[in-house]
Design an enzyme around this catalytic site. Structure first.
Site, short mmCIF file in Angstrom:
data_model
loop_
_atom_site.label_atom_id
_atom_site.label_comp_id
_atom_site.label_asym_id
_atom_site.label_seq_id
_atom_site.Cartn_x
_atom_site.Cartn_y
_atom_site.Cartn_z
N GLY A 277 -2.45 39.08 43.90
CA GLY A 277 -3.00 39.96 44.92
C GLY A 277 -4.45 40.34 44.70
N ASN B 211 7.04 34.92 48.66
CA ASN B 211 7.58 36.19 48.18
C ASN B 211 7.03 37.30 49.07
OD1 ASN B 211 8.29 38.47 46.77
ND2 ASN B 211 6.98 38.07 44.99
N LYS C 89 7.86 40.38 49.04
CA LYS C 89 7.82 41.69 48.36
C LYS C 89 8.38 42.77 49.31
CE LYS C 89 4.03 39.91 45.67
NZ LYS C 89 2.85 40.17 44.86
N GLU D 30 2.84 33.07 36.69
CA GLU D 30 2.01 33.96 37.50
C GLU D 30 1.20 34.89 36.60
OE1 GLU D 30 3.72 34.51 41.74
OE2 GLU D 30 4.61 36.00 40.42
N SER E 64 -2.54 34.64 44.03
CA SER E 64 -3.65 34.40 44.96
C SER E 64 -3.71 32.96 45.48
CB SER E 64 -4.99 34.82 44.33
OG SER E 64 -4.99 36.21 44.10
N GLU F 265 5.94 42.49 38.83
CA GLU F 265 6.02 43.82 39.43
C GLU F 265 7.33 44.51 39.03
OE1 GLU F 265 5.14 42.60 43.45
OE2 GLU F 265 3.07 42.19 42.83
N HIS G 156 9.88 38.96 38.15
CA HIS G 156 8.51 39.09 38.68
C HIS G 156 7.79 40.19 37.90
CE1 HIS G 156 5.18 39.95 41.35
NE2 HIS G 156 5.37 38.75 41.86
P1 PGA Z 1 -0.10 36.81 45.78
O1 PGA Z 1 1.30 37.19 45.04
O2 PGA Z 1 0.06 35.40 46.29
O3 PGA Z 1 -0.22 37.83 46.88
O4 PGA Z 1 -1.16 36.92 44.75
C1 PGA Z 1 2.00 36.24 44.31
C2 PGA Z 1 3.26 36.86 43.74
O5 PGA Z 1 3.22 38.00 43.29
O6 PGA Z 1 4.33 36.21 43.70
#
Ligand code: PGA
Length: 246
Positions: free
Chosen positions: A167, A9, A11, A161, A206, A93, A91
């Site tokens: 992150g 992803n 983003k 997730e 992560s 976010e 997601h």
């Molecule tokens: P990350 O993000 O691997 O940077 O923690 C995962 C995601 O949001 O899909």
């Protein structure tokens, strides 16, 4: 043998020059896992070219409607037209930054599948929910409410997730991941019957070359949704290797 899947992803990251990463990953990816890269929509068509058939390409969101007066939005058919085969939906976010509800996400899953896309449906709890001991119940309810009536299990991937792991370099205890995946598997069986058993269940949050091996060795984990570590070949390829060897 369960399917092994790893989705990247990107983003809101990536300009044309960054497609070199897609070319490199496509050149060096081994076999034994399905790999999807989800770049920003501006790069979809070019990423399909760069992947030269070795990787699938996906979007990061779509509108629930097929077309219409929705300035700035993209329909699932547009993603498919650009060459995408997958789309990330729900997601955290987007749930947080755009106020997306389970009902809206369910409508998006329907739209995506109607356009022939595989939906990568994300669910996950906030840290307060986990600390309150309610993570499994809350995330299972979120999953059930985000699945539309008539959902096609063959075009569905679920990604667990935990919001607090995204992150942050924090990863849940693998025991907690195992528990959650068992809970989500049971929810899929409740909603979809026997076909729920074949829906891949990914972990996200992560995942990195450092954390991948332990995560992929966790029972019930069929792969990962990877953010930061999917942006370069140097970090994504070791994650893919860990999955292919798991
Ligand atoms: P990350 O993000 O691997 O940077 O923690 C995962 C995601 O949001 O899909």
């Amino acid at each position: 043998m369960p399917r092994r899947i790893c989705a990247g992803n990107w983003k809101m990251n990536g300009l044309s020059a960054d497609l070199d990463a897609v070319r490199q990953i496509a050149a060096d990816v081994g076999s034994g896992a399905e790999v999807v890269i989800c770049p920003p929509a501006t790069l979809l068509a070019a990423a399909v070219q760069a992947a030269s058939g070795a990787l699938a390409i996906g979007g990061q969101d779509c509108h629930p409607a097929a077309a219409g007066a929705h300035t700035g939005d993209l329909s699932a058919a547009m993603l498919a037209d650009a060459g995408a085969s997958h789309v990330i939906l729900g997601h955290s976010e987007r749930r947080t930054n755009h106020g997306e509800t389970d009902a809206l996400i369910a409508a998006k899953v329907s739209a995506a599948q109607a356009a022939g896309l595989t939906a990568i449906l994300c669910v996950g709890e906030a840290l307060e929910t986990r600390n309150a001991g309610r993570a499994e119940a809350v995330v299972a309810a979120q999953l059930a409410a985000s699945l539309p009536r008539g959902v096609d299990p063959a075009r569905l991937i679920v990604a667990y997730e935990p919001i607090w792991a995204i992150g942050t370099s924090l990863v849940p205890d693998t025991f907690d991941i195992k528990l959650m995946h068992a809970e989500l598997r049971a929810t899929l069986a409740q909603v979809l019957g026997a076909e729920g058993a074949d829906v891949p269940l990914l972990y996200g949050g992560s995942v990195s070359p450092q954390t991948a091996q332990a995560i992929f060795a966790t029972p019930g984990v069929d792969g990962a949704l990877v953010g930061g570590a999917s942006l370069t070949a140097a970090t994504f390829l070791p994650v893919l290797c860990a999955l292919q060897g798991a």
